[in-house]
Design an enzyme around this catalytic site. Structure first.
Site, mmCIF file in Angstrom:
data_model
loop_
_atom_site.group_PDB
_atom_site.id
_atom_site.type_symbol
_atom_site.label_atom_id
_atom_site.label_comp_id
_atom_site.label_asym_id
_atom_site.label_seq_id
_atom_site.Cartn_x
_atom_site.Cartn_y
_atom_site.Cartn_z
ATOM 1 C CE1 TYR A 290 -4.250 1.600 0.546
ATOM 2 C CE2 TYR A 290 -2.930 3.138 1.800
ATOM 3 C CZ TYR A 290 -4.101 2.820 1.157
ATOM 4 O OH TYR A 290 -5.130 3.731 1.143
ATOM 5 C CE1 TYR A 340 -5.146 5.627 -1.909
ATOM 6 C CE2 TYR A 340 -7.348 6.535 -2.164
ATOM 7 C CZ TYR A 340 -6.338 6.047 -1.359
ATOM 8 O OH TYR A 340 -6.528 5.976 0.001
#
Lengths: 386, 134
Positions: A290, A340
């Site tokens: 991440y 994203y």
């Protein structure tokens, strides 16, 4: 507590929409498209689905709405988790628990957002600072880059982390995105480009900060036994962990009470994660980490034990995290350069790598892939295998 | 001219803090039994039904971490303020709070730098506690 369902469940379908800056569509329709594509990819029909799970910040389409649009006849397990960056693996693990408990047989998990054209994360804070926000916003501490820069600074203070080390993460993601037709940013990036990108909030430059995207991603989860009859090679969920440390805060911005911002929730997850999968970091072939910000990759690598605390900076240098290195990361370009979708796109790339479907960016003989989600006080991670 | 930046909305847990800053006092909560300080304020101390008590603190501490905002967000509201420094300050009493470091160039801020509180009245109702080098 350790997740105890090793290899009993698998990801059998994946689906996504285009990733754009302005979808011109409702979030629900993005979610529906990703879910329908994932169901078709699994060789299933909508009628085969009986569970649907998502996570949101009040910025997504509710699971029941998506189930209604796509025509799930009776969604027994339709649940929305309130979650931030920590959510992607959390909801996937929740699906395994729901199936294990007999609440569903086949669960679709998704994340959908108009993250650029609609509700921008951190952009929803109004000028009245209620609740926990009264201790942050009145001092001009409002956006996510501003929140996370405070963590990155602490890593720099304690360990001497350098801009070149942050830059290596940004450049690695970009180099991978250049081989991914889905990626939103595919132009080359040099260290000079990185160093000269616009200063946003010290210690972050523009290229330390992820993209904002409209789009959706979905996966289908079912039992390993049923997965073996489906069109694609099953990708088994080998291990998983969710959680964080003490004093995780009042919301997904607040970390005032966090013990030490030089490391994040992964410091508290590693033991459970490796125990659940029965492997060690050395067994991982490829990792989707991440990367809402460059620094969060360092904290995940350190927290999960790929290197010692504080050594993430030197660890990423020398080509180690590039495609031909010891631990290739973010092979689709990550949140920094692909898109994203709140980390869910990492799960899709993990599945593609383990199916051997990643094309030019495929890591040869990839058998075990780590996915992580989250960058602050709570987080989730999975170990997937083929 | 009206104040355009985010304003705290005092609530049942925070009102004593914001009432005190108007009097140029910095209050923090602590456990009456252990003496341990806590922030942000809550109704109970961790671990049970004990109610924390408010006490005045020294207003002195050290910079734990900090950021320098260079791209104003929202742009119209902070354009005249950048670059500005937001810090997590570790008070001598052992708790951290966020605030601005003022009267100090951003490049002169460092980890562990001693700071002390000062007060800035921004509306009739709200006075913000800020910090400067001690």
């Amino acid at each position: 507590m350790t997740w105890a369902l090793r290899d009993k469940y698998a990801i059998t379908g994946i689906g996504n929409t285009e990733y754009t800056k302005n979808s011109g569509r409702t979030v629900r329709s993005l979610a529906s498209e990703a879910c329908l594509r994932a169901i078709a990819d699994a060789g299933l029909k909508v009628e085969d689905v009986d569970g649907i799970v998502s996570f949101n910040f009040n910025d997504s389409a509710p699971a029941i709405g998506v189930a209604s649009e796509i025509g799930v006849p009776a969604a027994g397990y339709a649940v929305d988790y309130l979650a931030g960056g920590n959510g992607a693996n959390l909801i996937t693990l929740a699906a395994t628990a729901a199936i294990e408990a007999g609440l569903a047989k086949t669960v679709v998990c998704y994340r959908a957002m108009n993250g650029r054209s609609g509700f921008r994360l951190g952009g929803g804070r109004d000028m009245s600072a209620y609740g926990i926000t009264q201790w942050t916003a009145p001092f001009g501490w409002i956006t996510y880059p501003q929140a996370m820069a405070m963590w990155a600074r602490r890593h720099i203070v304690q360990y001497g982390t350098t801009p070149e080390q942050f830059g290596e993460i940004a450049m690695t993601c970009r180099e991978n995105a250049m081989l991914n037709e889905r990626a939103m940013q595919r132009g080359p990036m040099t260290l000079e480009d990185y160093m000269h990108s616009k200063p946003i909030v010290d210690p972050f430059r523009k290229f330390d900060i992820c993209l904002e995207s409209d789009g959706a991603c979905a996966v289908v989860i079912t039992s390993a036994e049923r997965a073996r009859d489906m069109p694609h090679k099953p990708v088994y969920i080998m291990g998983g962990a969710y959680g964080g440390g003490p004093t995780q805060g009042d919301d997904f911005f607040d970390a005032i009470r966090w013990p030490d911002h030089a490391h994040n929730a992964f410091k508290y997850l590693g033991d459970d994660l490796w125990k659940s999968a029965g492997i060690t970091p050395k067994d991982v072939d490829v990792a989707q980490i991440y990367d809402c910000f460059t620094y969060s990759v360092l904290m995940a690598l350190e927290g999960l034990g790929f290197c010692k605390e504080g050594e993430g900076g030197p660890f990423v240098m020398g080509g180690r995290i590039r495609r031909d290195g010891e631990l290739p990361i973010n092979t689709a370009g990550g949140l920094l350069s692909e898109a994203y979708i709140h980390g869910f796109n990492h799960v899709l790339e993990a599945v593609e790598q383990l199916r051997g479907h990643s094309g030019e960016r495929q890591i040869k003989d990839a058998e075990i892939c780590l996915t992580t989600a989250g960058a602050m006080t709570c987080a989730s991670a999975m170990i997937l295998r083929n | 001219m009206s104040y355009a930046k985010p304003l705290p909305v005092p609530d049942p847990e925070s009102r004593p803090f914001w009432e005190a800053t108007k009097q140029h006092k910095l209050l923090m909560q602590r456990s009456p039994t252990t003496g341990k300080f806590q922030f942000p304020p809550t109704t109970f101390t961790p671990g049970g039904l004990e109610r924390p008590e408010w006490v005045e603190v020294s207003g002195r501490g050290k910079v734990f971490s900090w950021i320098v905002v260079r791209a104003p967000t929202p742009a119209d509201i902070y354009a005249a303020d950048v670059p500005y420094t937001v810090a997590l300050i570790e008070l001598d009493e052992g708790v951290r709070m966020a605030s601005n470091i003022v009267n100090c160039a951003p490049e002169d801020v460092s980890a562990g730098m001693p700071v002390k509180v000062l007060y800035k009245q921004v509306t009739d109702e709200i006075t913000l506690p800020l910090f400067e080098p001690a």
